[in-house]
Design a protein around this motif. Structure first.
Motif, mmCIF file in Angstrom:
data_model
loop_
_atom_site.group_PDB
_atom_site.id
_atom_site.type_symbol
_atom_site.label_atom_id
_atom_site.label_comp_id
_atom_site.label_asym_id
_atom_site.label_seq_id
_atom_site.Cartn_x
_atom_site.Cartn_y
_atom_site.Cartn_z
ATOM 1 N N THR A 2 33.976 33.684 39.546
ATOM 2 C CA THR A 2 33.604 33.115 38.249
ATOM 3 C C THR A 2 34.359 33.812 37.117
ATOM 4 O O THR A 2 34.874 34.922 37.284
ATOM 5 N N LYS A 3 34.391 33.168 35.978
ATOM 6 C CA LYS A 3 35.030 33.744 34.795
ATOM 7 C C LYS A 3 34.373 35.072 34.435
ATOM 8 O O LYS A 3 35.052 36.028 34.072
ATOM 9 N N GLU A 4 33.061 35.132 34.576
ATOM 10 C CA GLU A 4 32.330 36.356 34.267
ATOM 11 C C GLU A 4 32.740 37.493 35.204
ATOM 12 O O GLU A 4 32.894 38.641 34.780
ATOM 13 N N ALA A 5 32.922 37.192 36.467
ATOM 14 C CA ALA A 5 33.340 38.211 37.437
ATOM 15 C C ALA A 5 34.753 38.694 37.127
ATOM 16 O O ALA A 5 35.042 39.891 37.210
ATOM 17 N N GLU A 7 36.191 38.777 34.224
ATOM 18 C CA GLU A 7 36.148 39.587 33.007
ATOM 19 C C GLU A 7 35.675 41.007 33.271
ATOM 20 O O GLU A 7 35.984 41.915 32.499
ATOM 21 N N LYS A 8 34.963 41.247 34.363
ATOM 22 C CA LYS A 8 34.475 42.587 34.710
ATOM 23 C C LYS A 8 35.515 43.407 35.477
ATOM 24 O O LYS A 8 35.349 44.607 35.653
ATOM 25 N N GLN A 14 42.785 41.561 36.503
ATOM 26 C CA GLN A 14 42.564 40.265 35.866
ATOM 27 C C GLN A 14 43.856 39.465 35.823
ATOM 28 O O GLN A 14 43.846 38.250 35.978
#
Length: 63
Positions: A2-5, A7-8, A14
């Motif tokens: 996911t985009k959230e993953a 970003e972490k 990335q």
């Protein structure tokens, strides 16, 4: 992934994301192991980057 993953992840990782299809390409036969468009970290690319940074790793290309 996911985009959230994504970003972490550390910034360098990335920048090394690609679809599973692209990550699964068999360079010898130019075949893909999957058609998935999900994002993943391209660890082949990351390992080459890491080895270049450490300058003491041996990749399969150098053997």
């Amino acid at each position: 992934m996911t985009k959230e993953a994504i970003e972490k992840l550390p910034e360098v990782m990335q920048s090394m994301t690609a679809t599973l299809k692209r990550c699964s390409k068999d360079d010898a036969s130019s075949d893909y192991m999957t058609e998935s468009r999900l994002l993943a970290v391209n660890f082949d690319r990351f390992s080459k980057y890491y080895c270049q940074m450490k300058k003491n790793c041996t990749t399969t290309e150098n053997q």
